[in-house]
Design an enzyme around this catalytic site. Structure first.
Site, PDB file in Angstrom:
ATOM      1  CG  ASP A 114      39.657  77.334  49.719  1.00 50.64           C
ATOM      2  OD1 ASP A 114      38.380  77.649  49.468  1.00 50.64           O
ATOM      3  OD2 ASP A 114      40.230  76.296  49.199  1.00 50.64           O
ATOM      4  CG  ASP A 129      34.341  77.080  48.486  1.00 50.11           C
ATOM      5  OD1 ASP A 129      33.021  77.766  48.290  1.00 50.11           O
ATOM      6  OD2 ASP A 129      34.836  76.282  47.787  1.00 50.11           O
TER       7      ASP A 129
END
Ligand SMILES: *[C@@H]1O[C@H](CO)[C@@H](O)[C@H](O)[C@H]1NC(C)=O
Ligand SMILES: *[C@@H]1O[C@H](CO)[C@@H](O)[C@H](O)[C@H]1NC(C)=O
Length: 347
Positions: free
Chosen positions: A178, A199
């Site tokens: 992230d 991600d």
């Protein structure tokens, strides 16, 4: 003596003309910014002088919370801190660099290590948290060094961007899970470096345009995870003319282990235009969110003119290849007023 000098200069000039005319392509505009633009608040970690600040947060805190536009300049150094910015007026932050066109000569690093398991939520982990509109950052490395986590709670953001008209230029973002949260508003990332594994470009509502970036995976996973909350949530990530590659920090062979994206929600929208994809990209290109929650029902996962070893293969059935980039240019993504806030030197 004078004549000799003139002759010498003429000779040099002739040599230089030959050199420059031999260049096949025009030289890229390379600029140095190693001293504060006038009016800047100054950050200098070591040898801090009177009127300067030793941390970025202290400099940010010194600014009035009004509508005035302000500028901060940071001298070279590693700044171990978390920075939160909320002032209302425009803020521009410059890191000292000998080459403004790229992240490669960045000399300023802001670093911190914090995960969601420790902080309580994702946003609070951000090394740089920008909760405001009208923000620009140039030539700074932003790192969250928390690294991999074997159980849940390993989200560890370098950037948490909540706001519109955000421009990031020659910035290096480093993380694992992230790394870059583009949560809301219109955002532009030009000539940046973005590193992570899982991600690492993600968010719910933002419309974000990434141009001439280097996007580097450090371990297996999906690069993007877009998560619009409904079909009417306009979130869209477009990645144009960028290089998708394996980070030099990767410790295992990533061939075929990385996906262009996976859908955080079934409305995820991610488009890669004219990108060079390394062999790390799996032939399927895109993955489902998980086998129990595929989230592929209404995704827009598309590519136009991908090149490189990672462009080959039979793509996932829920993705598509476009015959043109029409509809996915900067103005399409960021709106017609984008020229008023995106630095045109990074387009
Ligand atoms: C500045 O003002 C905005 C808008 O009123 C507010 O949300 C923010 O918390 C304020 N920031 C600071 C540092 O006072
Ligand atoms: C992608 O970037 C290139 C180079 O900056 C630009 O010429 C092209 O128009 C961009 N593509 C789109 C779809 O805007």
């Amino acid at each position: 003596m004078a004549f000799q000098r003139v002759a010498l200069l003429a000779g040099l000039f002739a040599l230089l003309s030959v050199f420059f005319s031999a260049q096949a392509t025009p030289l890229e505009k390379r600029a140095v910014r190693t001293s504060p633009p006038s009016g800047s608040v100054v950050v200098r970690g070591s040898g801090t002088q009177s009127g300067e600040f030793s941390t970025l947060q202290a400099a940010v805190n010194s600014l009035p919370n009004d509508s005035s536009a302000r500028t901060i300049f940071i001298y070279p150094g590693t700044y171990s801190e978390q920075v939160s910015i909320t002032r209302s007026g425009k803020l521009t932050i410059y890191g000292s660099t000998t080459d403004t066109t790229s992240y490669k000569s960045n000399s300023v690093t802001i670093t911190h290590a914090l995960s969601a398991g420790q902080a309580g939520n994702d946003d609070l982990t951000g090394t740089l948290r920008v909760h405001k509109d009208n923000f620009a950052l140039y030539n700074v490395n932003v790192k969250n060094t928390f690294g991999p986590h074997t159980s849940s709670g390993g989200q560890a953001l370098a950037l948490s961007a909540y706001g519109t008209n955000h421009g990031y230029y020659g910035v290096g973002f480093y993380g694992y899970q992230d790394t870059v949260l583009a949560e809301q508003g219109n955002q532009y990332y030009g000539s940046c470096y973005i590193e992570g594994a899982v991600d690492y470009i993600w968010g719910q509502h933002a419309r974000a345009y990434f141009q001439k970036n280097t996007i580097a995976s450090v371990a297996a996973g999906a690069i993007t995870a877009d998560g619009p909350t409904s079909s009417s949530d306009a979130s869209l990530f477009v990645i144009n003319q960028s290089t998708i590659t394996t980070s030099s920090a990767a410790t295992t062979d990533l061939t075929g282990k990385v996906y262009l994206g996976r859908p955080w929600t079934q409305y995820a929208r991610v488009v890669y235009t004219s990108c060079s994809l390394g062999a790390l990209i799996n032939p399927a290109g895109w993955s489902q969110w998980s086998s129990s929650t595929p989230n592929t029902g209404n995704v827009l996962f598309a590519e136009f003119a991908s090149s490189g070893a990672g462009a080959a293969g039979t793509r996932a059935s829920f993705s598509k290849k476009l015959s043109s980039a029409s509809g996915y240019g900067i103005a399409d993504v960021l709106g017609s007023s984008w020229t008023s806030w995106v630095d045109q030197a990074y387009v």
